[in-house]
Scaffold this active site. Structure first.
Site, PDB file in Angstrom:
ATOM      1  N   ASP A 382      74.418  96.537  85.572  1.00 43.05           N
ATOM      2  CA  ASP A 382      73.432  97.435  86.188  1.00 43.05           C
ATOM      3  C   ASP A 382      73.957  98.882  86.239  1.00 43.05           C
ATOM      4  O   ASP A 382      75.123  99.159  85.957  1.00 43.05           O
ATOM      5  CB  ASP A 382      73.026  96.942  87.586  1.00 43.05           C
ATOM      6  CG  ASP A 382      71.578  97.331  87.924  1.00 43.05           C
ATOM      7  OD1 ASP A 382      71.038  98.240  87.285  1.00 43.05           O
ATOM      8  OD2 ASP A 382      70.993  96.709  88.825  1.00 43.05           O
ATOM      9  N   TRP A 492      71.186  88.539  81.460  1.00 44.87           N
ATOM     10  CA  TRP A 492      69.726  88.727  81.491  1.00 44.87           C
ATOM     11  C   TRP A 492      69.256  88.400  82.899  1.00 44.87           C
ATOM     12  O   TRP A 492      69.196  87.235  83.281  1.00 44.87           O
ATOM     13  CB  TRP A 492      69.074  87.801  80.464  1.00 44.87           C
ATOM     14  CG  TRP A 492      67.598  87.917  80.333  1.00 44.87           C
ATOM     15  CD1 TRP A 492      66.656  87.602  81.262  1.00 44.87           C
ATOM     16  CD2 TRP A 492      66.870  88.355  79.179  1.00 44.87           C
ATOM     17  NE1 TRP A 492      65.397  87.823  80.782  1.00 44.87           N
ATOM     18  CE2 TRP A 492      65.505  88.283  79.491  1.00 44.87           C
ATOM     19  CE3 TRP A 492      67.249  88.798  77.912  1.00 44.87           C
ATOM     20  CZ2 TRP A 492      64.510  88.628  78.582  1.00 44.87           C
ATOM     21  CZ3 TRP A 492      66.252  89.143  77.007  1.00 44.87           C
ATOM     22  CH2 TRP A 492      64.899  89.057  77.341  1.00 44.87           C
ATOM     23  N   ASP A 493      68.913  89.421  83.649  1.00 44.64           N
ATOM     24  CA  ASP A 493      68.587  89.230  85.066  1.00 44.64           C
ATOM     25  C   ASP A 493      67.074  89.205  85.280  1.00 44.64           C
ATOM     26  O   ASP A 493      66.291  89.670  84.431  1.00 44.64           O
ATOM     27  CB  ASP A 493      69.229  90.386  85.859  1.00 44.64           C
ATOM     28  CG  ASP A 493      69.616  89.982  87.267  1.00 44.64           C
ATOM     29  OD1 ASP A 493      69.132  88.949  87.753  1.00 44.64           O
ATOM     30  OD2 ASP A 493      70.400  90.734  87.887  1.00 44.64           O
ATOM     31  N   MET A 494      66.645  88.712  86.411  1.00 49.03           N
ATOM     32  CA  MET A 494      65.228  88.679  86.790  1.00 49.03           C
ATOM     33  C   MET A 494      65.208  88.594  88.314  1.00 49.03           C
ATOM     34  O   MET A 494      65.489  87.550  88.880  1.00 49.03           O
ATOM     35  CB  MET A 494      64.568  87.453  86.150  1.00 49.03           C
ATOM     36  CG  MET A 494      63.071  87.436  86.162  1.00 49.03           C
ATOM     37  SD  MET A 494      62.358  87.035  87.757  1.00 49.03           S
ATOM     38  CE  MET A 494      62.632  85.287  87.850  1.00 49.03           C
ATOM     39  N   ASN A 495      64.897  89.738  88.942  1.00 53.90           N
ATOM     40  CA  ASN A 495      65.198  89.852  90.365  1.00 53.90           C
ATOM     41  C   ASN A 495      64.004  89.807  91.306  1.00 53.90           C
ATOM     42  O   ASN A 495      64.110  90.313  92.427  1.00 53.90           O
ATOM     43  CB  ASN A 495      65.989  91.142  90.610  1.00 53.90           C
ATOM     44  CG  ASN A 495      67.443  90.959  90.228  1.00 53.90           C
ATOM     45  OD1 ASN A 495      68.104  90.052  90.708  1.00 53.90           O
ATOM     46  ND2 ASN A 495      67.934  91.803  89.333  1.00 53.90           N
ATOM     47  N   ASP A 563      74.343  84.421  93.751  1.00 51.80           N
ATOM     48  CA  ASP A 563      74.963  85.671  94.202  1.00 51.80           C
ATOM     49  C   ASP A 563      75.945  85.412  95.337  1.00 51.80           C
ATOM     50  O   ASP A 563      76.584  86.360  95.819  1.00 51.80           O
ATOM     51  CB  ASP A 563      73.889  86.659  94.665  1.00 51.80           C
ATOM     52  CG  ASP A 563      73.303  87.430  93.493  1.00 51.80           C
ATOM     53  OD1 ASP A 563      73.831  87.300  92.372  1.00 51.80           O
ATOM     54  OD2 ASP A 563      72.305  88.152  93.692  1.00 51.80           O
TER      55      ASP A 563
HETATM   56  C1  DGJ Z   1      71.337  90.384  90.826  1.00 56.69           C
HETATM   57  C2  DGJ Z   1      72.443  89.578  90.216  1.00 56.69           C
HETATM   58  O1  DGJ Z   1      72.407  88.291  90.693  1.00 56.69           O
HETATM   59  C3  DGJ Z   1      73.754  90.283  90.470  1.00 56.69           C
HETATM   60  O2  DGJ Z   1      74.815  89.501  90.004  1.00 56.69           O
HETATM   61  C4  DGJ Z   1      73.727  91.616  89.808  1.00 56.69           C
HETATM   62  O3  DGJ Z   1      73.659  91.451  88.423  1.00 56.69           O
HETATM   63  C5  DGJ Z   1      72.547  92.426  90.316  1.00 56.69           C
HETATM   64  N1  DGJ Z   1      71.322  91.700  90.218  1.00 56.69           N
HETATM   65  C6  DGJ Z   1      72.424  93.719  89.578  1.00 56.69           C
HETATM   66  O4  DGJ Z   1      71.320  94.420  89.966  1.00 56.69           O
END
Ligand code: DGJ
Length: 756
Positions: A382, A492-495, A563
């Site tokens: 990030d 490859w994230d998805m938040n 996390d």
């Molecule tokens: C959420 C992920 O789970 C973290 O490990 C990290 O990559 C953050 N996003 C970065 O925004």
């Protein structure tokens, strides 16, 4: 009532079996199976598919008892007006709807008349010696397997349903899915479409499933199977950490090493539902499906809907054997084959060391630290793209920030690589920030139901991947990054979960399709990318484990499980996930202490050892943290690099997991080395010995405990076990070996096969 089970043969793979995997008798009894399970069903005189048996291998499966249940029951409906033929008291393969079976059906449809009554009858079958692909969905790969396709029809509705069953010679997994085709003249609205229905006979069962929330995934919950229905689901547009697409139905009292377990999982990453229902007559029906109340699919004449794949495992050796079957299958048939036995690089990840406060010089100085401390890869997590100094901005604009990264990302990757490191990058390509060039150009690309206002989560919206042009854009923007050829790893994230799901590109009657169409769009992007970049390690992440599932693992060999980086918080997460996932697909790092999620302070050893059996191991520490504990970190990173080949393709075993003590074993795949980690959460005095009885050790071999030089026979390690926690890490003045003092202590034992 106890289920009566013979012994299941092999605990490692299904073992050899000869002859066909699927046989069909003249009176249409279908017997499927290999050396570890049999699965039997037949066609009744009325054309109904009746389930007969699922369990340990039968000598002559097609002779399985026919269980004819045509007995008088009060207030029962006679199906087809056949005397005493009451579907409600029969185990069925894929029930229709509205005709004498009052349990939940796997299929809910409405035709133009408004009718939802469906009678599914056998039409034909065929056996193919491979596994058909499931259109655009991820599914397990074929190879030495047979697939039975049974076609059922409903004449009035004009529906044709293919039930697909794949049996592998060498795996204890049965793969199932359904293809529903509208052969009629009018539209059909599909409201539920099960991937599989598993009717288990009368018995006393327990349920086990996984649930959680952010940083607290994979909690195990176990309960007595009640009368009525228990159901887990996700409506978040991702499989989610709330409930996991996995359910085990267990013989009452079954445990880690004994008892019957029927495990079910779905190869899918979006909304899902798995329900278990104990009906009026005591049997339990498990239905696995992508459908939630929001789901609806318009099936025009001639169109087919393919369900995701459900996988079933039967174990007569408790959860441990069930996990063995899952692990081998996930590793061999789900995970991308290129990474099956590929040692993973160790890494230094920038997230918990810098968050958004990152720039080119910091990356280069972290790269120097990484090199000195002995890790293989630097990951910029990030904060690297245009304007991304907080989480409120820039998603969608996937070019390096010009001020903070003046050389640009490809050049930076080159500089990091010149230091002898690999280079990894974080992206979140399914998302769009309001503050972004992409949003300014395409505000209408946000996933949102017509007429609704989209909600933000983590300050961001989701791109509408149900639209082909947007899925293409996502592919192109990631492709543009990767085409520099200097990126070895992508996180490859998805938040955020979905909300206000819908799409302005589709008519009102198709809004119920959008969540699934999104998944199809995403899968098409992932398929194209993993085909184009087969050597890049893609790591799946969704705020940790919010989309950790078999569907994503089909394209990405690794996943960020949570996390929760605190080792004590992470222990139950790894333990729960290991019910189905081999640790080959997971990664872990040594985080800062005190921990950023829960404030707990722990030693470097405990922070490392909690993730020591994951394939991807690393650090997320800043330069000062690394300098402060340099020798110890360097010791563990060297150990991780040296042992990397051992932690792919081996066997993970949960030895015990109590409120205060955890012990795991990992056997390298040839059996030459066995690793054991032990954690004591709170310290105590005068504690009893715990014993780690190791699993699947060669009984006749001798093993050296490398930490002390002592030798043990394999049978003793399994039967008598290793006394804990008094091995080994510290040699006291009195010459005895103790675990380190204090809370959150841990130790590692390494048993090396002794060669004379
Ligand atoms: C959420 C992920 O789970 C973290 O490990 C990290 O990559 C953050 N996003 C970065 O925004």
């Amino acid at each position: 009532m106890k289920l009566n089970l013979p012994n299941q043969r092999s605990s490692r793979g299904a073992g050899p079996s000869i002859g066909p995997l699927i046989t069909v008798t003249e009176d249409r009894v279908f017997a499927l199976g290999n050396s570890v399970f049999s699965y039997v069903f037949r066609v009744s005189a009325e054309g109904v598919l009746e389930h007969l048996y699922y369990g340990a291998t039968l000598g002559a499966a097609s002779d399985a008892p026919r269980h004819d249940r045509r007995v008088f029951q009060h207030v029962a409906i006679n199906f087809d007006n056949q005397p005493n033929y009451n579907l409600n008291n029969i185990c069925l393969e894929y029930p229709g709807a509205g005709r004498s079976d009052y349990r939940q059906s796997g299929l809910k449809v409405r035709n133009a008349t408004g009718s939802g009554i469906v009678s599914l009858r056998y039409h034909s079958h065929r056996i193919v010696s491979e596994k058909p692909d499931l259109d655009d969905l991820p599914s397990s790969r074929g190879g030495d397997c047979e697939t039975l396709i049974v076609t059922l029809v409903d004449e009035e509705f004009g529906l044709e349903i293919d039930l697909l069953y794949t049996v592998y010679r060498d795996y204890g997994v049965l793969a199932r899915s359904a293809r529903i085709t509208n052969k009629g003249v009018g539209d059909v609205r599909l409201q539920d479409a099960a991937s599989s229905v598993l009717d288990c006979p009368v018995g006393d069962y327990e349920l086990l499933h996984l649930h959680g929330t952010w940083a607290c995934e994979f909690n195990t919950e176990r309960m007595r199977m009640p009368s009525g229905r228990f159901s887990i689901n996700s409506t978040r547009g991702a499989s989610s950490f709330a409930h996991h697409p996995f359910l085990a139905l267990m013989e009452e009292g079954a445990g880690e090493t004994h008892g019957a377990v029927f495990g079910t999982a779905l190869v899918y990453s979006g909304n899902f539902k798995i329900s278990a229902e104990k009906g009026e007559f005591g049997g339990v029906r498990v239905i696995t499906s992508l459908s939630t109340p929001e789901f609806e699919w318009r099936l025009n004449p001639g169109e087919t809907f393919q369900t995701p794949e459900a996988l079933h495992v039967f174990s007569s050796g408790g959860l441990r054997r069930m996990s063995r079957f899952w692990h081998e299958f996930v590793r061999d048939k789900i995970s991308p084959p290129a990474f099956r036995l590929k040692p993973r690089p160790t890494y230094l990840n920038s997230w918990e060391s810098a968050y958004f406060d990152i720039d080119e010089s910091k990356v280069l100085s972290l790269a120097d630290c990484a090199k000195q401390v002995g890790v293989d890869m630097l990951v910029v997590d990030d904060g690297w793209f245009e304007g991304r100094t907080t989480n409120a901005t820039s998603l969608g604009d996937w070019t390096g920030d010009k001020k903070r990264f003046p050389s640009g990302i490809p050049a930076l990757a080159g500089l990091v690589r010149e230091k002898g490191l690999k280079f990894g990058l974080w992206i979140e390509p399914e998302m769009i920030s309001e503050a972004s060039e992409l949003y300014r150009a395409h505000p209408d690309w946000v996933l949102c139901a017509p007429g609704s206002t989209p909600s933000k989560a983590r300050n961001q919206f989701i791109l509408d991947l149900s639209r082909q042009e947007i899925a293409d854009h996502v592919f192109n923007s990631v492709d543009a990054l990767l085409s520099c050829g200097r990126i070895d790893y992508i996180k490859w994230d998805m938040n955020r979960p979905m909300s206000e799901v819908g799409s302005s590109a589709f008519p009102p009657e198709q809004q119920g399709e959008i969540a699934h169409r999104y998944m199809l769009g995403l899968y098409s992007v992932l398929r194209r990318l993993s085909d184009a970049y087969p050597d890049i390690i893609f790591e799946n992440c969704a705020s940790g484990g919010n989309r950790f599932d078999l569907g994503m693992l089909r394209y990405m060999p690794q996943a960020w499980i949570s996390d929760m980086a605190d080792p004590i918080g992470r222990l139950p997460i790894i333990n729960g996930a290991s019910l189905i996932y081999p640790l080959d697909v997971t990664s872990a790092y040594v985080p800062p202490s005190p921990n950023h999620q829960n404030g707990r302070a722990t030693s470097i050893a405990t922070r490392f050892l909690a993730g020591a059996f994951c394939a991807g191991r690393g650090l997320s520490l800043n330069a000062d943290d690394i300098a402060a504990d340099f020798d110890e970190l360097s010791h563990w990173m060297t150990w991780a690099r040296d042992t990397a080949p051992d932690f792919v393709g081996g066997e993970f075993t949960r030895i015990f997991f109590t409120d205060n003590e955890v012990c795991w074993q990992y056997s390298e795949r040839s059996g030459a080395r066995i690793y054991v980690v032990y954690f004591q959460i709170l310290s105590g005095v005068n504690k009893p010995f715990a014993r780690a009885r190791l699993a699947d050790v060669d009984p006749d071999s001798v093993y050296t405990l490398t930490e002390t030089g002592e030798r043990f026979r394999g049978d003793a390690l399994m039967l008598s076990g290793v006394p804990l926690p008094y091995f080994p890490n510290r040699l006291d003045d009195d010459g005895l070996l103790y675990l380190e003092h204090g809370d959150f202590a841990s130790c590692l034992l390494t048993f090396e096969k002794y060669k004379k």
